[in-house]
Design a protein around this motif. Structure first.
Motif, PDB file in Angstrom:
ATOM      1  N   ARG A  82      33.817  15.430  81.531  1.00 40.51           N
ATOM      2  CA  ARG A  82      35.284  15.097  80.963  1.00 40.51           C
ATOM      3  C   ARG A  82      36.399  16.104  81.417  1.00 40.51           C
ATOM      4  NH1 ARG A  82      37.764  16.928  76.645  1.00 40.51           N
ATOM      5  NH2 ARG A  82      35.594  17.610  75.799  1.00 40.51           N
ATOM      6  N   GLN A  83      35.765  17.482  81.450  1.00 39.23           N
ATOM      7  CA  GLN A  83      36.765  18.510  81.846  1.00 39.23           C
ATOM      8  C   GLN A  83      37.018  18.520  83.501  1.00 39.23           C
ATOM      9  OE1 GLN A  83      35.816  22.502  80.200  1.00 39.23           O
ATOM     10  NE2 GLN A  83      34.896  21.585  78.475  1.00 39.23           N
ATOM     11  N   GLU A 126      42.644  15.610  87.898  1.00 40.02           N
ATOM     12  CA  GLU A 126      44.220  15.512  87.827  1.00 40.02           C
ATOM     13  C   GLU A 126      44.970  16.324  87.994  1.00 40.02           C
ATOM     14  OE1 GLU A 126      44.705  12.097  87.724  1.00 40.02           O
ATOM     15  OE2 GLU A 126      42.782  11.332  87.469  1.00 40.02           O
ATOM     16  N   GLN A 175      37.140  15.871  85.302  1.00 40.05           N
ATOM     17  CA  GLN A 175      37.902  14.837  85.413  1.00 40.05           C
ATOM     18  C   GLN A 175      39.335  15.111  85.246  1.00 40.05           C
ATOM     19  OE1 GLN A 175      37.962  11.963  87.148  1.00 40.05           O
ATOM     20  NE2 GLN A 175      39.818  11.739  86.791  1.00 40.05           N
ATOM     21  N   ALA A 176      39.473  15.903  84.093  1.00 42.14           N
ATOM     22  CA  ALA A 176      40.801  16.560  83.868  1.00 42.14           C
ATOM     23  C   ALA A 176      41.525  17.555  84.878  1.00 42.14           C
ATOM     24  CB  ALA A 176      40.727  17.157  82.574  1.00 42.14           C
ATOM     25  N   TRP A 177      40.526  18.333  85.409  1.00 38.11           N
ATOM     26  CA  TRP A 177      41.030  19.304  86.385  1.00 38.11           C
ATOM     27  C   TRP A 177      41.225  18.500  87.734  1.00 38.11           C
ATOM     28  CZ3 TRP A 177      42.975  23.787  86.110  1.00 38.11           C
ATOM     29  CH2 TRP A 177      42.625  24.763  84.941  1.00 38.11           C
TER      30      TRP A 177
END
Length: 333
Positions: free
Chosen positions: A280-281, A287, A283-285
């Protein structure tokens, strides 16, 4: 592969080639070089021609036994290279290569990326692609060996490679084929850059099935003496020398401002900082990187006044020095 013939060597269309970003063969642009003409007369004359520029500076070169079949690579578990790096006078290396000319299974000799100005002063006067006349600051290197295969790899600069003596077969793949090329360890490496572990002359499709997809996009060309090839930044290329004695001169240069950092340390840092985060992290990074790095350069921070943008504005030399100092301070904490 696209091929251009009949070009004026003094007016190569380098700006257009860089802008197009695809490989192009440039036939005959180095045909009148002194080393090319010597090699066309005889291989031994080419060796003597190079000897004439040797100033006695010890040079590094790779040596491997006949069992490696001209392919500097790895041992079975990829922990060590199958060649040893030696140092010697260029004249000595040339003599040892000449002794292998009639050997059907010779040892491997490979002088790689030797800076011409340092080791062969005066050579460039009669053997030069003239890039300086186009405002291109390129470092010129020479590559000397017998039947050597350079495993498939990429380089970050733009590359103009001129076949001077012998013949070479180039096989190129676009950057997006990286997953299908099975890159090896980041270190050690046979030539300072990560290489594909696929034996492209005898591919094992059971071990490397995706390589079939890479081959569908491969571009191949054989260069004769005096021919050159433009290899765009980041394109993977496999180079096989086809004659008992082969010489290549290449020019590397950046098409980006000199004050920008090399992307390779950024890759290593990103692997260290991001690769093993929870999905999840990551994927955030992803973006965040798309917004700040891989998207349009002007998008991030465009809603801010110019005086407040800092690193969000286009980099200049002052901002580059400031960012470098900040990174060094953080890494040294």
């Amino acid at each position: 592969m696209q091929t251009l013939e009949g070009l004026d060597p003094a007016a190569l269309p380098m700006e257009a080639l860089v802008a197009a970003g695809v490989p192009v063969v440039l036939r005959g642009i180095a045909r009148n070089w002194g080393v090319v003409q010597a090699g066309l007369r005889s291989t031994h004359e080419a060796v003597d021609y190079l000897r004439g520029f040797d100033v006695g500076v010890p040079v590094p070169y790779s040596f491997g036994g006949p069992e490696i079949e001209g392919r500097p690579f790895y041992n079975a578990d990829f922990t060590r290279l199958n060649v040893e790096v030696r140092r010697g006078l260029l004249t000595q290396v040339l003599d040892e290569i000449a002794d292998t000319f009639d050997d059907p299974k010779p040892p491997t000799y490979y002088v790689a990326s030797l800076l011409i100005d340092r080791a062969l002063p005066g050579f460039a006067q009669s053997n030069d692609a003239g890039l300086a006349g186009q405002g291109i600051e390129a470092s010129a290197s020479i590559w000397i060996g017998n039947r050597v295969t350079a495993s498939c790899h990429f380089d970050t600069p733009e590359n103009l490679a001129c076949c001077a003596v012998g013949r070479r077969r180039f096989t190129l793949f676009p950057p997006e084929q990286i997953d299908n090329l099975y890159p090896g360890p980041l270190e050690p490496t046979p030539g300072g850059q990560v290489v594909s572990v696929v034996d492209m002359d005898r591919p094992d499709f059971a071990r490397h099935p995706r390589f079939r997809d890479a081959l569908a996009s491969a571009q191949t060309a054989v260069l004769e003496p005096g021919d050159a090839i433009f290899i765009p930044s980041m394109w993977w290329h496999h180079v096989r020398s086809l004659m008992p004695f082969n010489v290549l001169v290449n020019y590397w240069w950046r098409s980006s401002p000199h004050f920008l950092s090399s992307p390779l340390p950024a890759l290593q840092h990103a692997m260290w900082a991001l690769r093993d985060l929870p999905p999840r992290q990551k994927q955030a990074w992803s973006e965040i990187f798309a917004y700040y790095v891989f998207g349009p350069g002007e998008r991030a921070g465009q809603h801010l006044p110019d005086v407040a943008r800092g690193e969000l504005a286009p980099f200049d030399e002052t901002q580059a020095r400031r960012t470098r100092a900040q990174l060094l301070a953080r890494l040294n904490r």
